[in-house]
Design a protein around this motif. Structure first.
Motif, PDB file in Angstrom:
ATOM      1  N   PHE A  52      -9.488   4.972   9.607  1.00  0.00           N
ATOM      2  CA  PHE A  52      -9.645   3.603   9.127  1.00  0.00           C
ATOM      3  C   PHE A  52     -11.067   3.095   9.393  1.00  0.00           C
ATOM      4  O   PHE A  52     -11.693   2.502   8.521  1.00  0.00           O
ATOM      5  N   ASN A  73     -13.997   5.343   7.538  1.00  0.00           N
ATOM      6  CA  ASN A  73     -14.034   5.231   6.080  1.00  0.00           C
ATOM      7  C   ASN A  73     -13.968   3.780   5.630  1.00  0.00           C
ATOM      8  O   ASN A  73     -13.232   3.430   4.711  1.00  0.00           O
ATOM      9  N   ALA A  74     -14.768   2.940   6.280  1.00  0.00           N
ATOM     10  CA  ALA A  74     -14.736   1.507   5.987  1.00  0.00           C
ATOM     11  C   ALA A  74     -15.089   1.209   4.530  1.00  0.00           C
ATOM     12  O   ALA A  74     -14.589   0.241   3.964  1.00  0.00           O
ATOM     13  N   GLU A  89     -11.763   2.517   0.127  1.00  0.00           N
ATOM     14  CA  GLU A  89     -10.463   1.833   0.221  1.00  0.00           C
ATOM     15  C   GLU A  89      -9.289   2.814   0.270  1.00  0.00           C
ATOM     16  O   GLU A  89      -8.312   2.601   0.983  1.00  0.00           O
ATOM     17  N   ARG A  97      -9.136   4.368   3.716  1.00  0.00           N
ATOM     18  CA  ARG A  97      -8.690   3.335   4.669  1.00  0.00           C
ATOM     19  C   ARG A  97      -7.172   3.167   4.589  1.00  0.00           C
ATOM     20  O   ARG A  97      -6.502   3.015   5.609  1.00  0.00           O
ATOM     21  N   GLN A 119      -4.438   3.621   7.484  1.00  0.00           N
ATOM     22  CA  GLN A 119      -3.393   2.635   7.799  1.00  0.00           C
ATOM     23  C   GLN A 119      -2.018   3.289   7.839  1.00  0.00           C
ATOM     24  O   GLN A 119      -1.206   2.968   8.710  1.00  0.00           O
TER      25      GLN A 119
END
Length: 94
Positions: free
Chosen positions: A46, A49-50, A53, A56, A60
């Motif tokens: 998470f 790999n900001a 999307e 991320r 999650q």
């Protein structure tokens, strides 16, 4: 000459206690560790790999499944402890 019910229960309690100590507790610890690793891996994914999307979202999902795994494992341990205390079986602390 007769069956000693109390003696049989002592043997059973001893056996169950040894099974729990030798097999169940290490297994629960191993599975909890695996769930924790999945959770931490999700956190790393998470954060690392900001900008992406999709990755991320994968992070999650790993965090969610790791957390669910930990809840299930600790719930199972609680149920085992309650059952052991109900039947008077000594449960060593993990």
């Amino acid at each position: 000459a007769g069956f000693c019910y109390h003696c049989g229960m002592d043997v059973f309690k001893s056996f169950v206690g040894k099974v729990e100590t030798a097999i169940i507790n290490p297994l629960i610890t191993l599975i909890a560790l695996a769930a924790f690793v999945v959770f931490i891996w999700g956190v790393v994914e998470f954060i690392a790999n900001a900008g992406n999307e999709e990755k991320r979202a994968t992070g999650q999902q790993h965090m969610l499944w790791g957390f669910i795994g930990l809840v299930i494992i600790f719930g199972a341990k609680a149920i085992i402890t309650i059952a052991a205390n109900t039947f008077g079986i000594q449960v060593p602390a993990v």
